[in-house]
Write a protein that holds these residues in place. Structure first.
Motif, short mmCIF file in Angstrom:
data_model
loop_
_atom_site.label_atom_id
_atom_site.label_comp_id
_atom_site.label_asym_id
_atom_site.label_seq_id
_atom_site.Cartn_x
_atom_site.Cartn_y
_atom_site.Cartn_z
N SER A 1 25.15 65.60 36.47
CA SER A 1 23.89 65.37 35.75
C SER A 1 22.70 65.40 36.69
CB SER A 1 23.91 64.00 35.05
OG SER A 1 24.95 63.95 34.10
N ARG A 2 21.55 65.69 36.11
CA ARG A 2 20.30 65.57 36.87
C ARG A 2 20.09 64.10 37.22
NH1 ARG A 2 19.51 69.12 32.92
NH2 ARG A 2 18.68 67.61 31.44
N SER A 3 19.58 63.85 38.40
CA SER A 3 19.27 62.49 38.82
C SER A 3 17.98 62.04 38.16
CB SER A 3 19.12 62.42 40.34
OG SER A 3 20.33 62.76 40.97
N THR A 4 17.92 60.75 37.87
CA THR A 4 16.72 60.18 37.29
C THR A 4 16.27 59.00 38.16
OG1 THR A 4 17.97 58.67 35.87
CG2 THR A 4 17.43 60.84 34.95
N PRO A 5 15.00 58.61 38.05
CA PRO A 5 14.49 57.53 38.90
C PRO A 5 15.23 56.21 38.74
CG PRO A 5 12.68 58.73 37.90
CD PRO A 5 13.94 59.24 37.27
N ASP A 6 15.90 55.98 37.60
CA ASP A 6 16.61 54.72 37.42
C ASP A 6 18.02 54.73 38.00
OD1 ASP A 6 17.32 56.55 35.40
OD2 ASP A 6 17.93 54.95 34.04
N ASN A 7 18.48 55.87 38.55
CA ASN A 7 19.78 55.93 39.20
C ASN A 7 19.65 55.42 40.63
OD1 ASN A 7 20.19 59.06 37.61
ND2 ASN A 7 21.31 57.23 37.03
N ALA A 8 20.48 54.47 41.02
CA ALA A 8 20.39 53.86 42.35
C ALA A 8 20.83 54.82 43.46
CB ALA A 8 21.21 52.58 42.40
N ALA A 9 21.93 55.54 43.26
CA ALA A 9 22.47 56.38 44.34
C ALA A 9 21.49 57.46 44.79
CB ALA A 9 23.81 56.99 43.92
N PRO A 10 20.84 58.20 43.89
CA PRO A 10 19.87 59.19 44.37
C PRO A 10 18.71 58.57 45.14
CG PRO A 10 20.42 59.59 42.07
CD PRO A 10 21.03 58.27 42.44
N ALA A 11 18.26 57.41 44.68
CA ALA A 11 17.15 56.74 45.38
C ALA A 11 17.59 56.34 46.79
CB ALA A 11 16.68 55.53 44.59
N LEU A 12 18.79 55.82 46.92
CA LEU A 12 19.29 55.42 48.24
C LEU A 12 19.43 56.64 49.16
CD1 LEU A 12 21.94 52.82 47.10
CD2 LEU A 12 19.89 52.32 48.46
N TRP A 13 20.01 57.73 48.63
CA TRP A 13 20.18 58.95 49.43
C TRP A 13 18.81 59.50 49.83
CZ3 TRP A 13 23.44 61.29 52.40
CH2 TRP A 13 23.23 62.63 52.76
N SER A 14 17.89 59.51 48.90
CA SER A 14 16.55 60.03 49.18
C SER A 14 15.87 59.21 50.27
CB SER A 14 15.71 60.02 47.90
OG SER A 14 16.26 60.91 46.96
N ALA A 15 15.98 57.89 50.20
CA ALA A 15 15.38 57.03 51.22
C ALA A 15 16.01 57.28 52.58
CB ALA A 15 15.52 55.56 50.82
N ARG A 16 17.31 57.51 52.60
CA ARG A 16 18.03 57.72 53.86
C ARG A 16 17.68 59.06 54.49
NH1 ARG A 16 24.28 56.23 54.34
NH2 ARG A 16 23.29 54.21 54.13
N THR A 17 17.48 60.09 53.66
CA THR A 17 17.29 61.44 54.19
C THR A 17 15.85 61.93 54.15
OG1 THR A 17 17.71 62.43 52.02
CG2 THR A 17 19.63 62.10 53.49
N GLY A 18 14.99 61.20 53.45
CA GLY A 18 13.61 61.64 53.33
C GLY A 18 13.39 62.76 52.34
N THR A 19 14.37 62.99 51.48
CA THR A 19 14.23 64.02 50.44
C THR A 19 13.94 63.33 49.11
OG1 THR A 19 16.59 63.93 49.91
CG2 THR A 19 15.91 65.53 51.57
N GLY A 20 13.45 64.08 48.16
CA GLY A 20 13.20 63.53 46.83
C GLY A 20 14.48 63.44 46.02
N ILE A 21 14.46 62.62 44.99
CA ILE A 21 15.67 62.51 44.16
C ILE A 21 15.99 63.80 43.44
CG2 ILE A 21 15.45 60.01 43.86
CD1 ILE A 21 14.65 60.65 40.92
N ALA A 22 15.01 64.68 43.29
CA ALA A 22 15.26 65.98 42.64
C ALA A 22 16.23 66.83 43.47
CB ALA A 22 13.95 66.72 42.42
N ALA A 23 16.46 66.46 44.72
CA ALA A 23 17.38 67.20 45.58
C ALA A 23 18.82 66.70 45.45
CB ALA A 23 16.94 67.11 47.03
N THR A 24 19.04 65.75 44.52
CA THR A 24 20.39 65.21 44.31
C THR A 24 20.86 65.49 42.88
OG1 THR A 24 19.61 63.05 43.53
CG2 THR A 24 19.95 63.30 45.92
N ALA A 25 22.15 65.35 42.68
CA ALA A 25 22.74 65.42 41.34
C ALA A 25 23.80 64.33 41.25
CB ALA A 25 23.37 66.78 41.09
#
Length: 177
Positions: free
Chosen positions: A72-96
């Protein structure tokens, strides 16, 4: 098509609309056996085919549905994409988000979960997305699978699942390539 070494033919393919009833039957078996999903959905077919879904795959064992996974597409309320984004400096749109992974109790021990995870992870990467997921912290069997497959634990966080209900979830990311 792969053989599991015991003669059973395993096959991963894209889920079709006509597969939903079989997926719901397997999901009910998993829920009865393992309590996944934690809360049985009012509409299990809709739960499997949610609007944010990019794609879904089924595992067949000797021609019968034995497992399922979604992306699924990641959404701002998903914790895992936010954590990955914070760790890598990428936006959550770069995750699934990898979601709705389950394997029939009778089909376990044949590598089906690993095959489904490889398929969904490959799809995410083919789309230029980094696969992430979350799992209820009490689901130690699922966490063990993800760790065995090389996924990294990002953190364990609490999510609000209702006005008076907080649930601990473990957030994972696939190994960076």
């Amino acid at each position: 098509m792969r053989n599991d070494g015991g003669g059973a033919a395993r096959h991963i393919r894209r889920r079709e609309d006509h597969d939903i009833d079989g997926c719901v039957r397997v999901l009910a078996e998993v829920h009865g056996s393992d309590g996944y999903p934690v809360d049985w959905p009012r509409d299990p077919a809709g739960w499997l085919a949610r609007p944010s879904l990019i794609g879904a795959w089924v595992a067949e064992l000797d021609g019968r549905i034995a497992g399922h996974v979604g992306l699924s597409r990641s959404t701002p309320d998903n914790a895992a994409p936010a954590l990955w984004s914070a760790r890598t400096g990428t936006g959550i749109a770069a995750t699934a988000m990898v979601s709705r992974l389950f394997v029939a109790p009778s089909a376990r021990g044949r590598g089906i979960g690993a095959l489904l995870m490889a398929r969904v992870s490959g799809e995410a990467r083919d789309r230029g997305l980094h696969p992430v997921l979350d799992v209820v912290a009490s689901d130690t069997a699922a966490a063990a699978l993800y760790e065995r497959l090389g996924w990294s634990l990002l953190d364990t966080v609490e999510q609000q699942w209702g006005p008076d209900r907080r649930v601990a979830v473990r957030c994972y990311a696939a190994a960076a390539t």
